[in-house]
Design a protein around this motif. Sequence first.
Motif, mmCIF file in Angstrom:
data_model
loop_
_atom_site.group_PDB
_atom_site.id
_atom_site.type_symbol
_atom_site.label_atom_id
_atom_site.label_comp_id
_atom_site.label_asym_id
_atom_site.label_seq_id
_atom_site.Cartn_x
_atom_site.Cartn_y
_atom_site.Cartn_z
ATOM 1 N N GLY A 41 0.810 -1.214 0.000
ATOM 2 C CA GLY A 41 0.000 0.000 0.000
ATOM 3 C C GLY A 41 0.839 1.257 0.000
ATOM 4 N N LEU A 42 1.900 1.269 0.800
ATOM 5 C CA LEU A 42 2.775 2.438 0.846
ATOM 6 C C LEU A 42 3.531 2.618 -0.460
ATOM 7 N N ARG A 43 3.994 1.514 -1.031
ATOM 8 C CA ARG A 43 4.694 1.610 -2.317
ATOM 9 C C ARG A 43 3.782 2.202 -3.385
ATOM 10 N N GLY A 44 2.565 1.693 -3.469
ATOM 11 C CA GLY A 44 1.622 2.210 -4.461
ATOM 12 C C GLY A 44 1.325 3.678 -4.243
ATOM 13 N N MET A 45 1.196 4.083 -2.988
ATOM 14 C CA MET A 45 0.901 5.468 -2.660
ATOM 15 C C MET A 45 2.028 6.397 -3.111
ATOM 16 N N PHE A 46 3.251 6.027 -2.795
ATOM 17 C CA PHE A 46 4.385 6.895 -3.133
ATOM 18 C C PHE A 46 4.715 6.862 -4.626
ATOM 19 N N ARG A 77 10.456 8.429 -5.037
ATOM 20 C CA ARG A 77 10.971 7.239 -5.715
ATOM 21 C C ARG A 77 11.217 6.163 -4.670
ATOM 22 N N VAL A 78 10.504 5.049 -4.774
ATOM 23 C CA VAL A 78 10.662 3.944 -3.826
ATOM 24 C C VAL A 78 11.818 3.069 -4.295
ATOM 25 N N LEU A 79 12.857 2.985 -3.480
ATOM 26 C CA LEU A 79 14.040 2.211 -3.851
ATOM 27 C C LEU A 79 13.917 0.742 -3.491
ATOM 28 N N GLY A 80 13.150 0.449 -2.432
ATOM 29 C CA GLY A 80 13.038 -0.934 -2.015
ATOM 30 C C GLY A 80 12.238 -1.085 -0.746
ATOM 31 N N GLU A 81 12.195 -2.326 -0.250
ATOM 32 C CA GLU A 81 11.420 -2.653 0.941
ATOM 33 C C GLU A 81 12.232 -3.570 1.851
ATOM 34 N N ALA A 82 11.846 -3.607 3.115
ATOM 35 C CA ALA A 82 12.439 -4.534 4.085
ATOM 36 C C ALA A 82 11.352 -4.952 5.058
ATOM 37 N N ALA A 83 11.482 -6.175 5.597
ATOM 38 C CA ALA A 83 10.438 -6.721 6.467
ATOM 39 C C ALA A 83 10.783 -6.637 7.945
#
Length: 226
Positions: free
Chosen positions: A33-38, A45-51
């Motif tokens: 959801g956050l990736r889609g929003m940004f 620019r979303v560079l990546g994610e971590a859990a």
Amino acid sequence: MTDTPASTDHPAATEPPAVSVLIVDDHPVVRDGLRGMFESAPGFRVLGEAANGVEALERAAALDPDVVLMDLRMPGGSGVDAIRELSRRGARAKVLVLTTYDTDSDTLPAIEAGATGYLLKDAPREELFTAVRAAAEGRTVLSPAVASRLVSAVRSPRSAGGEPLSAREREVLGLVARGTSNREIARELFISEATVKTHLTHLYAKLGVRDRAAAVARSYDRGILG
């Protein structure tokens, strides 16, 4: 007489560089959801994610984001520990906490660890965008509830020797007062038992006591525990 065309050699105005973001949250749905929003908003620019916090450190080192959007309570590595380690490493990234928790045991350790800002997940979309831009510029952004808690913490009673207990020490002390074992405290706070013992040693020294029972009694006497 022929008109001379206006010159078109002036440089065009350039857009400011996009703010690069690393999203850290243990829930895939939240990350999506956050990736889609940004990604749908200009200027990010979303560079990546971590859990979890451990992954956050690895991804931050590899991607060098402007802002790390950090959850706090995550299995496999807490957000506070990751914030503290990023600060220790002198990371360029600013950390904006985004969580559902606004208790003292969450907000104070995160700010003390080095977070630039602290928002709750019910923040409106535009408020979140504004906070990320502000964090990228090094400006502090706090939700009203968190700001109020920080003011209260500043006014809280100090320990016996005049040196205040840290937020983490108060957190450990509160669990001790509930009869929680070192192992259970470690599990609750996502830290090692050795770290729990270190916090206990420090708060014993600050309170002028030698054991758990005396620490709790002294803390009630001094008003540190309500």
